[in-house]
Design a protein around this motif. Sequence first.
Motif, PDB file in Angstrom:
ATOM      1  N   VAL A 234     -26.340 -61.180  13.882  1.00  0.00           N
ATOM      2  CA  VAL A 234     -25.427 -60.143  14.354  1.00  0.00           C
ATOM      3  C   VAL A 234     -26.107 -58.778  14.396  1.00  0.00           C
ATOM      4  N   SER A 235     -26.992 -58.505  13.458  1.00  0.00           N
ATOM      5  CA  SER A 235     -27.653 -57.196  13.431  1.00  0.00           C
ATOM      6  C   SER A 235     -28.521 -56.982  14.672  1.00  0.00           C
ATOM      7  N   ILE A 236     -29.174 -58.028  15.131  1.00  0.00           N
ATOM      8  CA  ILE A 236     -30.001 -57.905  16.343  1.00  0.00           C
ATOM      9  C   ILE A 236     -29.109 -57.746  17.575  1.00  0.00           C
ATOM     10  N   ALA A 237     -27.987 -58.447  17.597  1.00  0.00           N
ATOM     11  CA  ALA A 237     -27.041 -58.312  18.708  1.00  0.00           C
ATOM     12  C   ALA A 237     -26.513 -56.878  18.793  1.00  0.00           C
ATOM     13  N   ILE A 238     -26.151 -56.304  17.668  1.00  0.00           N
ATOM     14  CA  ILE A 238     -25.632 -54.930  17.648  1.00  0.00           C
ATOM     15  C   ILE A 238     -26.698 -53.937  18.065  1.00  0.00           C
ATOM     16  N   THR A 239     -27.916 -54.128  17.596  1.00  0.00           N
ATOM     17  CA  THR A 239     -29.015 -53.248  17.985  1.00  0.00           C
ATOM     18  C   THR A 239     -29.255 -53.327  19.490  1.00  0.00           C
ATOM     19  N   THR A 240     -29.212 -54.527  20.033  1.00  0.00           N
ATOM     20  CA  THR A 240     -29.410 -54.720  21.475  1.00  0.00           C
ATOM     21  C   THR A 240     -28.290 -54.069  22.271  1.00  0.00           C
ATOM     22  N   GLU A 241     -27.061 -54.238  21.819  1.00  0.00           N
ATOM     23  CA  GLU A 241     -25.913 -53.610  22.487  1.00  0.00           C
ATOM     24  C   GLU A 241     -26.102 -52.101  22.546  1.00  0.00           C
ATOM     25  N   LYS A 242     -26.453 -51.498  21.430  1.00  0.00           N
ATOM     26  CA  LYS A 242     -26.645 -50.041  21.381  1.00  0.00           C
ATOM     27  C   LYS A 242     -27.766 -49.592  22.304  1.00  0.00           C
ATOM     28  N   GLN A 243     -28.819 -50.385  22.368  1.00  0.00           N
ATOM     29  CA  GLN A 243     -29.952 -50.057  23.235  1.00  0.00           C
ATOM     30  C   GLN A 243     -29.534 -50.086  24.707  1.00  0.00           C
ATOM     31  N   ILE A 244     -28.865 -51.149  25.117  1.00  0.00           N
ATOM     32  CA  ILE A 244     -28.451 -51.282  26.518  1.00  0.00           C
ATOM     33  C   ILE A 244     -27.469 -50.186  26.906  1.00  0.00           C
ATOM     34  N   LYS A 245     -26.586 -49.791  25.995  1.00  0.00           N
ATOM     35  CA  LYS A 245     -25.622 -48.729  26.291  1.00  0.00           C
ATOM     36  C   LYS A 245     -26.306 -47.425  26.675  1.00  0.00           C
ATOM     37  N   LYS A 246     -27.513 -47.203  26.194  1.00  0.00           N
ATOM     38  CA  LYS A 246     -28.255 -45.976  26.497  1.00  0.00           C
ATOM     39  C   LYS A 246     -28.993 -46.048  27.833  1.00  0.00           C
ATOM     40  N   TRP A 247     -29.072 -47.212  28.420  1.00  0.00           N
ATOM     41  CA  TRP A 247     -29.823 -47.398  29.656  1.00  0.00           C
ATOM     42  C   TRP A 247     -29.091 -46.792  30.853  1.00  0.00           C
ATOM     43  N   SER A 248     -29.856 -46.468  31.876  1.00  0.00           N
ATOM     44  CA  SER A 248     -29.299 -45.974  33.142  1.00  0.00           C
ATOM     45  C   SER A 248     -28.584 -47.127  33.858  1.00  0.00           C
ATOM     46  N   GLN A 249     -27.751 -46.759  34.828  1.00  0.00           N
ATOM     47  CA  GLN A 249     -27.069 -47.776  35.633  1.00  0.00           C
ATOM     48  C   GLN A 249     -28.094 -48.670  36.336  1.00  0.00           C
ATOM     49  N   ALA A 250     -29.167 -48.064  36.836  1.00  0.00           N
ATOM     50  CA  ALA A 250     -30.196 -48.822  37.552  1.00  0.00           C
ATOM     51  C   ALA A 250     -30.865 -49.841  36.638  1.00  0.00           C
TER      52      ALA A 250
ATOM     53  N   LYS B 206     -38.888 -54.786  36.421  1.00  0.00           N
ATOM     54  CA  LYS B 206     -38.509 -53.406  36.754  1.00  0.00           C
ATOM     55  C   LYS B 206     -38.081 -52.594  35.530  1.00  0.00           C
ATOM     56  N   LEU B 207     -37.707 -53.261  34.445  1.00  0.00           N
ATOM     57  CA  LEU B 207     -37.127 -52.576  33.286  1.00  0.00           C
ATOM     58  C   LEU B 207     -38.008 -51.460  32.716  1.00  0.00           C
ATOM     59  N   PRO B 208     -39.303 -51.667  32.523  1.00  0.00           N
ATOM     60  CA  PRO B 208     -40.119 -50.593  31.927  1.00  0.00           C
ATOM     61  C   PRO B 208     -40.153 -49.310  32.760  1.00  0.00           C
ATOM     62  N   ASN B 209     -40.022 -49.442  34.070  1.00  0.00           N
ATOM     63  CA  ASN B 209     -40.102 -48.275  34.944  1.00  0.00           C
ATOM     64  C   ASN B 209     -38.753 -47.610  35.215  1.00  0.00           C
ATOM     65  N   LEU B 210     -37.709 -48.130  34.628  1.00  0.00           N
ATOM     66  CA  LEU B 210     -36.367 -47.590  34.892  1.00  0.00           C
ATOM     67  C   LEU B 210     -35.812 -46.828  33.685  1.00  0.00           C
ATOM     68  N   ALA B 211     -36.648 -46.164  32.966  1.00  0.00           N
ATOM     69  CA  ALA B 211     -36.194 -45.364  31.832  1.00  0.00           C
ATOM     70  C   ALA B 211     -35.316 -44.224  32.336  1.00  0.00           C
ATOM     71  N   LYS B 212     -34.395 -43.771  31.489  1.00  0.00           N
ATOM     72  CA  LYS B 212     -33.494 -42.683  31.858  1.00  0.00           C
ATOM     73  C   LYS B 212     -34.260 -41.416  32.202  1.00  0.00           C
ATOM     74  N   LYS B 213     -35.254 -41.106  31.416  1.00  0.00           N
ATOM     75  CA  LYS B 213     -36.045 -39.889  31.597  1.00  0.00           C
ATOM     76  C   LYS B 213     -37.459 -40.287  31.949  1.00  0.00           C
ATOM     77  N   LYS B 214     -37.996 -39.639  32.930  1.00  0.00           N
ATOM     78  CA  LYS B 214     -39.391 -39.873  33.299  1.00  0.00           C
ATOM     79  C   LYS B 214     -40.227 -38.764  32.681  1.00  0.00           C
ATOM     80  N   PHE B 215     -41.252 -39.159  31.969  1.00  0.00           N
ATOM     81  CA  PHE B 215     -42.143 -38.198  31.359  1.00  0.00           C
ATOM     82  C   PHE B 215     -43.409 -38.100  32.189  1.00  0.00           C
ATOM     83  N   LYS B 216     -43.887 -36.888  32.381  1.00  0.00           N
ATOM     84  CA  LYS B 216     -45.103 -36.682  33.167  1.00  0.00           C
ATOM     85  C   LYS B 216     -46.306 -36.596  32.270  1.00  0.00           C
TER      86      LYS B 216
END
Length: 96
Positions: A58-74, A86-96
Amino acid sequence: MKTYYVYILLCSDKTYYIGVTSNLTQRLEDHQHKKYLNSYTSTRLPVELAYYCTFSEVSIAITTEKQIKKWSQAKKKALINGEFEKLPNLAKKKFK
């Protein structure tokens, strides 16, 4: 051994709801029948199960849920569509 599910619902307004449960079938019924009147999905019905994955801890499921909630719609859409490359390149913020 108990199974836990992290799931993504597509709401009628095209937003995503992410949740965790140990009974996916019952939880989907709860969403569809407005069991929790003040919940995010109660005003966005109907909802459709777009994605789910299973966990034995359950702890891993909850951690995963929280992580996905922070992701962008894309990024959520890529996960739903199985476009894992595509997942690694679809971060919410792009750092230069």
